[in-house]
Design an enzyme around this catalytic site. Structure first.
Site, PDB file in Angstrom:
ATOM      1  N   TYR A 165     113.214 -43.179  36.150  1.00 26.31           N
ATOM      2  CA  TYR A 165     114.612 -43.011  36.548  1.00 26.31           C
ATOM      3  C   TYR A 165     115.313 -44.355  36.806  1.00 26.31           C
ATOM      4  O   TYR A 165     116.297 -44.400  37.553  1.00 26.31           O
ATOM      5  CB  TYR A 165     114.693 -42.114  37.779  1.00 26.31           C
ATOM      6  CG  TYR A 165     114.592 -40.634  37.455  1.00 26.31           C
ATOM      7  CD1 TYR A 165     115.440 -40.032  36.521  1.00 26.31           C
ATOM      8  CD2 TYR A 165     113.658 -39.819  38.095  1.00 26.31           C
ATOM      9  CE1 TYR A 165     115.343 -38.677  36.226  1.00 26.31           C
ATOM     10  CE2 TYR A 165     113.559 -38.453  37.809  1.00 26.31           C
ATOM     11  CZ  TYR A 165     114.413 -37.894  36.881  1.00 26.31           C
ATOM     12  OH  TYR A 165     114.334 -36.549  36.597  1.00 26.31           O
ATOM     13  N   HIS A 173     113.530 -32.001  32.895  1.00 26.30           N
ATOM     14  CA  HIS A 173     114.069 -33.242  32.359  1.00 26.30           C
ATOM     15  C   HIS A 173     113.886 -33.235  30.854  1.00 26.30           C
ATOM     16  O   HIS A 173     112.864 -32.756  30.364  1.00 26.30           O
ATOM     17  CB  HIS A 173     113.326 -34.453  32.941  1.00 26.30           C
ATOM     18  CG  HIS A 173     113.602 -35.728  32.186  1.00 26.30           C
ATOM     19  ND1 HIS A 173     114.712 -36.500  32.429  1.00 26.30           N
ATOM     20  CD2 HIS A 173     112.939 -36.317  31.150  1.00 26.30           C
ATOM     21  CE1 HIS A 173     114.710 -37.536  31.584  1.00 26.30           C
ATOM     22  NE2 HIS A 173     113.647 -37.442  30.798  1.00 26.30           N
ATOM     23  N   ASN A 229     117.045 -29.054  39.379  1.00 27.25           N
ATOM     24  CA  ASN A 229     117.489 -28.459  38.106  1.00 27.25           C
ATOM     25  C   ASN A 229     116.354 -28.283  37.108  1.00 27.25           C
ATOM     26  O   ASN A 229     116.574 -28.166  35.914  1.00 27.25           O
ATOM     27  CB  ASN A 229     118.671 -29.246  37.526  1.00 27.25           C
ATOM     28  CG  ASN A 229     118.296 -30.680  37.188  1.00 27.25           C
ATOM     29  OD1 ASN A 229     117.133 -31.055  37.274  1.00 27.25           O
ATOM     30  ND2 ASN A 229     119.272 -31.464  36.780  1.00 27.25           N
ATOM     31  N   GLU A 244     110.345 -43.288  27.342  1.00 29.30           N
ATOM     32  CA  GLU A 244     109.735 -42.316  28.257  1.00 29.30           C
ATOM     33  C   GLU A 244     108.379 -41.832  27.744  1.00 29.30           C
ATOM     34  O   GLU A 244     107.450 -41.645  28.534  1.00 29.30           O
ATOM     35  CB  GLU A 244     110.695 -41.136  28.471  1.00 29.30           C
ATOM     36  CG  GLU A 244     111.946 -41.551  29.249  1.00 29.30           C
ATOM     37  CD  GLU A 244     113.031 -40.480  29.281  1.00 29.30           C
ATOM     38  OE1 GLU A 244     112.812 -39.367  28.753  1.00 29.30           O
ATOM     39  OE2 GLU A 244     114.113 -40.758  29.835  1.00 29.30           O
ATOM     40  N   LYS A 267     109.842 -30.148  36.229  1.00 25.67           N
ATOM     41  CA  LYS A 267     109.791 -30.912  37.471  1.00 25.67           C
ATOM     42  C   LYS A 267     109.101 -30.088  38.573  1.00 25.67           C
ATOM     43  O   LYS A 267     108.851 -28.888  38.392  1.00 25.67           O
ATOM     44  CB  LYS A 267     111.225 -31.307  37.862  1.00 25.67           C
ATOM     45  CG  LYS A 267     111.915 -32.197  36.793  1.00 25.67           C
ATOM     46  CD  LYS A 267     113.139 -32.894  37.349  1.00 25.67           C
ATOM     47  CE  LYS A 267     114.398 -32.495  36.639  1.00 25.67           C
ATOM     48  NZ  LYS A 267     115.586 -33.277  37.101  1.00 25.67           N
TER      49      LYS A 267
HETATM   50  P1  DAT Z   1     119.895 -35.184  33.343  1.00 29.04           P
HETATM   51  O1  DAT Z   1     118.631 -34.781  34.068  1.00 29.04           O
HETATM   52  O2  DAT Z   1     120.700 -33.984  32.927  1.00 29.04           O
HETATM   53  O3  DAT Z   1     119.637 -36.161  32.227  1.00 29.04           O
HETATM   54  P2  DAT Z   1     120.887 -37.452  34.876  1.00 29.04           P
HETATM   55  O4  DAT Z   1     120.038 -38.315  34.007  1.00 29.04           O
HETATM   56  O5  DAT Z   1     122.327 -37.806  35.003  1.00 29.04           O
HETATM   57  O6  DAT Z   1     120.816 -35.914  34.406  1.00 29.04           O
HETATM   58  O7  DAT Z   1     120.291 -37.412  36.338  1.00 29.04           O
HETATM   59  C1  DAT Z   1     118.891 -37.351  36.530  1.00 29.04           C
HETATM   60  C2  DAT Z   1     118.598 -36.384  37.642  1.00 29.04           C
HETATM   61  O8  DAT Z   1     119.126 -36.872  38.869  1.00 29.04           O
HETATM   62  C3  DAT Z   1     119.223 -35.005  37.473  1.00 29.04           C
HETATM   63  O9  DAT Z   1     118.462 -34.174  36.650  1.00 29.04           O
HETATM   64  C4  DAT Z   1     119.314 -34.537  38.885  1.00 29.04           C
HETATM   65  C5  DAT Z   1     119.592 -35.791  39.660  1.00 29.04           C
HETATM   66  N1  DAT Z   1     121.040 -35.975  39.882  1.00 29.04           N
HETATM   67  C6  DAT Z   1     121.949 -36.339  38.957  1.00 29.04           C
HETATM   68  N2  DAT Z   1     123.185 -36.400  39.499  1.00 29.04           N
HETATM   69  C7  DAT Z   1     123.041 -36.074  40.800  1.00 29.04           C
HETATM   70  C8  DAT Z   1     123.922 -35.927  41.896  1.00 29.04           C
HETATM   71  N3  DAT Z   1     125.226 -36.140  41.785  1.00 29.04           N
HETATM   72  N4  DAT Z   1     123.400 -35.539  43.087  1.00 29.04           N
HETATM   73  C9  DAT Z   1     122.082 -35.315  43.233  1.00 29.04           C
HETATM   74  N5  DAT Z   1     121.186 -35.423  42.243  1.00 29.04           N
HETATM   75  C10 DAT Z   1     121.646 -35.779  41.044  1.00 29.04           C
HETATM   76 MG    MG Z   2     118.976 -38.101  32.261  1.00 31.03          MG
END
Ligand code: DAT
Ligand code: MG
Length: 136
Positions: free
Chosen positions: A50, A117, A114, A128, A10
């Protein structure tokens, strides 16, 4: 049996100079690169990527962030590639969920930033990869 997964380094990972680190970990795991491109993603693609998070409190910031600078999109291939990369990445929250030794655990501090992805299921991976690399 080989499978494919969609990995993104990212914009935070790119701006921090961690592209090589992430790619290196993917290669050292034994996974292969099937496609790789540095690009700035448009809002429509980011929203589709997303879509499952549409309506959540962090959704707008997430789309802003992912469109805010160049990222590296990668198709990664190998046995159990989806789980293998999720394991390399570590849990979503780099402090609470990702352990040291993982990409997020080693280099991340905040959940919004983080670094990487990875597709979370065969269905997500297929969707995707079609979205990011329609010609693959
Ligand atoms: P992942 O990337 O581990 O699959 P996810 O699909 O639940 O996680 O969420 C997508 C992204 O959204 C994640 O990498 C960072 C952001 N995100 C997730 N939960 C969040 C939160 N509580 N606050 C802020 N950003 C968040
Ligand atoms: Mg995810």
């Amino acid at each position: 049996m080989s499978e494919r997964t969609l990995v993104l380094v990212k914009p935070d990972g790119v701006s921090r100079g961690l592209v090589g680190e992430v790619i290196s970990r993917i290669e050292r795991k034994g996974l292969k690169l099937a496609a790789l491109e540095l690009r700035v993603v448009d809002r429509a693609t980011a929203e589709q990527h997303y879509a499952e998070h549409d309506g959540k409190p962090f959704y707008n910031d997430l789309v802003e962030f992912i469109t805010g600078g160049p990222l590296v999109a990668v198709v990664v291939e190998g046995a159990r590639a989806i789980s293998a990369f999720r394991q390399l990445a570590g849990g979503t929250d780099p402090v609470e969920k990702a352990t040291p030794g993982t990409i997020r655990g080693d280099f991340g501090l905040e959940v919004q930033f983080n670094l990487v992805h990875g597709s979370d299921s065969p269905e997500s991976a297929e969707r995707e990869i079609k979205l990011w690399f329609p010609n693959l």
